[in-house]
Design an enzyme around this catalytic site. Structure first.
Site, short mmCIF file in Angstrom:
data_model
loop_
_atom_site.label_atom_id
_atom_site.label_comp_id
_atom_site.label_asym_id
_atom_site.label_seq_id
_atom_site.Cartn_x
_atom_site.Cartn_y
_atom_site.Cartn_z
N GLU A 87 -13.96 38.89 -2.61
CA GLU A 87 -13.86 37.44 -2.55
C GLU A 87 -13.30 37.00 -1.20
OE1 GLU A 87 -15.05 35.56 -4.83
OE2 GLU A 87 -15.22 36.89 -6.57
N CYS A 149 -7.49 34.70 -11.36
CA CYS A 149 -7.74 35.49 -10.15
C CYS A 149 -7.78 34.59 -8.93
CB CYS A 149 -9.07 36.22 -10.26
SG CYS A 149 -9.15 37.36 -11.63
N HIS A 168 -12.77 41.68 -7.27
CA HIS A 168 -13.14 41.66 -8.67
C HIS A 168 -13.73 43.01 -9.04
CE1 HIS A 168 -13.06 37.11 -9.29
NE2 HIS A 168 -12.39 37.64 -10.31
#
Ligand SMILES: *[C@@H]1O[C@H](CO)[C@@H](O)[C@H](O)[C@H]1NC(C)=O
Length: 208
Positions: A87, A149, A168
């Site tokens: 991410e 998250c 992730h």
């Protein structure tokens, strides 16, 4: 710790729904076992799936270790995914889903008045492309899902001036097994640390 020159804090999440032991926390513990090379001190921390606890831990743990290099890696579970997702971005607002305590921030924000989004100093696209070329199931994303998250990531990017990563991890497929996942995570984080050490080459500005 004394002769280690870099410190990496790795977090995994606590129990969530059917995951009594969250695979992200198992992966963090696996990383602690195999380490990140002899120069790097690895600290692991389990973070409850709670907005308040997450913010407390992120606020505190990033200030605990005084070292030459401090980098935080947050591991989160991507339910239904069979690939590892790097991410790039944490978002400040739009948090509407309740946590395991039944709580949701009233403002639906991580930090009121904070920038709308924050990017990691790591160029996640470059890291993911490198691993994909080597045949690994690693993809890149700019949408971390607006749950715990994403929330942890934004708080961490805010406090750590962008020196953070959110990865992730998959819940299905062969990479869901720790034996395959943990060595891949080790290699990914080491690639990120290498990128941190060579500033001008591939880095994006931390905030834009
Ligand atoms: C964490 O830090 C942010 C930004 O400084 C602050 O707004 C927030 O209240 C802090 N939260 C906790 C639980 O310490």
């Amino acid at each position: 710790i004394m002769n280690k020159s870099e410190t990496v804090v790795v977090t995994g999440f606590g129990p969530f729904r059917q995951f009594l032991t969250n695979p992200s926390w198992e992966a963090a513990q696996g990383l602690k076992l195999i380490g990140l090379g002899e120069k790097v001190a690895v600290h692991v921390k389990e973070v409850p799936v709670s907005y308040l606890k997450t913010q407390q831990i992120v606020n505190n743990s990033l200030c605990t270790y005084v070292c030459l290099l401090q980098f935080a890696v947050h591991l989160g579970l991507a339910r239904g995914s069979s690939v590892v997702i790097l991410e790039q971005t944490g978002k400040n607002s739009g948090y509407r889903d309740r946590d395991v305590c039944g709580f949701c921030p009233e403002s639906h924000c991580c930090i009121e008045g904070g920038p709308q989004k924050l990017d990691s100093v790591i160029n996640m696209r470059a890291v993911s492309e490198h691993f994909r070329r080597a045949g690994m199931d690693v993809i890149y994303s700019r949408d971390a899902g607006r749950y715990l998250c994403d929330f942890a990531y934004y708080c961490s990017l805010y406090h750590g001036q962008g020196r953070a990563a959110l990865i992730h991890v998959p819940s299905s497929g062969s990479l869901a097994s720790a034996d395959r996942l943990v060595p891949l995570l080790q290699a990914l984080i080491q690639a990120m640390l290498e990128q941190l050490e060579e500033p001008s080459k591939t880095r994006e500005p931390p905030f834009h």
